[in-house]
Design a protein around this motif. Structure first.
Motif, PDB file in Angstrom:
ATOM      1  N   ALA A  64      13.026-102.737  -3.095  1.00 40.96           N
ATOM      2  CA  ALA A  64      13.412-103.729  -4.101  1.00 40.96           C
ATOM      3  C   ALA A  64      14.025-104.961  -3.440  1.00 40.96           C
ATOM      4  N   GLU A  65      14.906-104.748  -2.465  1.00 41.01           N
ATOM      5  CA  GLU A  65      15.547-105.882  -1.793  1.00 41.01           C
ATOM      6  C   GLU A  65      14.553-106.677  -0.966  1.00 41.01           C
ATOM      7  N   THR A  66      13.607-105.976  -0.318  1.00 42.09           N
ATOM      8  CA  THR A  66      12.576-106.668   0.474  1.00 42.09           C
ATOM      9  C   THR A  66      11.705-107.535  -0.428  1.00 42.09           C
ATOM     10  N   ASN A  67      11.250-106.964  -1.547  1.00 38.92           N
ATOM     11  CA  ASN A  67      10.386-107.700  -2.468  1.00 38.92           C
ATOM     12  C   ASN A  67      11.132-108.812  -3.176  1.00 38.92           C
ATOM     13  N   LEU A  68      12.400-108.598  -3.449  1.00 36.73           N
ATOM     14  CA  LEU A  68      13.214-109.647  -4.075  1.00 36.73           C
ATOM     15  C   LEU A  68      13.311-110.854  -3.153  1.00 36.73           C
ATOM     16  N   ASP A  69      13.468-110.592  -1.868  1.00 34.59           N
ATOM     17  CA  ASP A  69      13.538-111.681  -0.892  1.00 34.59           C
ATOM     18  C   ASP A  69      12.195-112.405  -0.793  1.00 34.59           C
ATOM     19  N   ARG A  70      11.090-111.641  -0.816  1.00 32.26           N
ATOM     20  CA  ARG A  70       9.757-112.241  -0.721  1.00 32.26           C
ATOM     21  C   ARG A  70       9.468-113.127  -1.924  1.00 32.26           C
ATOM     22  N   ALA A  96      15.307-100.413  -9.822  1.00 32.67           N
ATOM     23  CA  ALA A  96      15.419-100.964  -8.468  1.00 32.67           C
ATOM     24  C   ALA A  96      16.193-100.022  -7.557  1.00 32.67           C
ATOM     25  N   GLN A  97      17.221 -99.384  -8.096  1.00 32.55           N
ATOM     26  CA  GLN A  97      18.066 -98.486  -7.311  1.00 32.55           C
ATOM     27  C   GLN A  97      17.282 -97.290  -6.770  1.00 32.55           C
ATOM     28  N   ARG A  98      16.197 -96.911  -7.457  1.00 27.51           N
ATOM     29  CA  ARG A  98      15.420 -95.746  -7.033  1.00 27.51           C
ATOM     30  C   ARG A  98      14.692 -95.976  -5.710  1.00 27.51           C
ATOM     31  N   ALA A 119      14.053 -94.888 -16.809  1.00 25.91           N
ATOM     32  CA  ALA A 119      14.017 -95.467 -15.461  1.00 25.91           C
ATOM     33  C   ALA A 119      13.053 -94.697 -14.567  1.00 25.91           C
ATOM     34  N   ASP A 120      13.062 -93.380 -14.655  1.00 28.68           N
ATOM     35  CA  ASP A 120      12.142 -92.553 -13.851  1.00 28.68           C
ATOM     36  C   ASP A 120      10.689 -92.837 -14.215  1.00 28.68           C
TER      37      ASP A 120
END
Length: 285
Positions: free
Chosen positions: A268-274, A261-263, A127-128
């Motif tokens: 991640a949430e902004t881009n997911l919405d976009r 995504a958690q990192r 993940a890193d």
């Protein structure tokens, strides 16, 4: 040997490629016995398999056990678990309901056993690597390429671009252009696919960080990669190993996607919405 009892079947299968054909047949003889229990004598096993007692002990040690008694005890414990009984072979007499149940149970077993052997430290490192990488190139052929495309699609949803290559020449060209700031993730069920190994070796020589997703911890791909994530699945004549392993690998990659995504959860949430809003216009109402 202190394995999670659920992982015994997986540990045996993952070491099978280390065995000779004769040794593998001996293991099949042992695991195929319905009367195998804590009292089954070494002598009986050797006679049934047509080999010496010393060879049976040697095979047990090659599988990672201290000896035959350790192997016997671990296998008996594993066979007593519900997990071990989830997988069932397909029969010509099966009804439609039987087929559905057996296919689903095979997938359930692969998920249970893969979760039991998943190396959380390796998972964190993967993940890193993916989170920090400048470029992310994924390599795989056939069904493995489809898994690579699935996770690349997920990463794009959160704004992380990944390129999937499923052609031997394209893999090598990609690997030639990578460096220490880049990451490669290869998908190979067997871990022996020549095109994938060649590209992985080149990427590693150029300094890229390398992650391998495979079904066998002892496969050549595992010797080259910096990080190895293993699935496990029991094969059947019709489904093979790949079908159930694909479910397990997709689940590993789903978890890896969430960990990456958690990192940076805000981004991640902004881009997911976009990305979600970008495709909404294509939905029929």
């Amino acid at each position: 040997m202190n394995f999670d009892p659920r992982a015994i079947g997986a540990q045996i299968r993952m070491r099978m490629p280390l065995l000779t054909p004769l040794e593998a047949r001996v293991v099949d003889t042992i695991t195929g016995r319905r009367d195998f229990n804590d009292a089954t004598p070494l002598k009986d096993i050797a006679e049934d398999a047509g080999v010496s007692e010393a060879m049976v002990v040697k095979i047990a040690k090659k599988l990672g056990f201290n000896g035959f008694r350790d192997f016997r005890s671990a296998l008996v414990n594993y066979n007593s678990l519900d997990t071990a009984n989830l997988h069932q072979e397909i029969s010509p007499d099966d009804t439609t309901a039987d087929l559905i149940q057996k296919v689903f149970r095979t997938a359930m077993q692969a998920l249970e056993e893969t979760m039991s052997i998943l190396d959380t430290e390796a998972f964190e490192r993967a993940a890193d690597i993916l989170h920090r990488a400048r470029n992310r190139d994924f390599y795989g052929l056939g069904g493995s390429a489809q898994i690579a495309r699935d996770v690349a699609h997920k990463f794009l949803r959160i704004g992380l671009r990944a390129t999937v290559h499923d052609d031997a020449h394209m893999m090598l060209m990609s690997a030639a252009m990578l460096g220490p700031d880049d990451a490669v993730m290869v998908f190979s069920h067997s871990g022996t696919t020549a095109a994938v190994l060649d590209a992985l070796e080149l990427a590693r020589r150029n300094g890229a960080r390398c992650i391998a997703v495979t079904n066998y911890a002892t496969a050549p791909v595992a010797e080259i990669a910096d990080v190895v994530l293993c699935s496990t699945a029991q094969g059947s004549p019709l489904l093979g190993e790949n079908a159930a392993a694909r479910i397990a690998q997709l689940s590993i990659l789903d978890a890896l996607f969430v960990a990456v995504a958690q990192r940076d959860l805000g981004a991640a949430e902004t881009n997911l919405d976009r990305t979600r809003r970008a495709v909404e216009s294509k939905h029929r109402r």
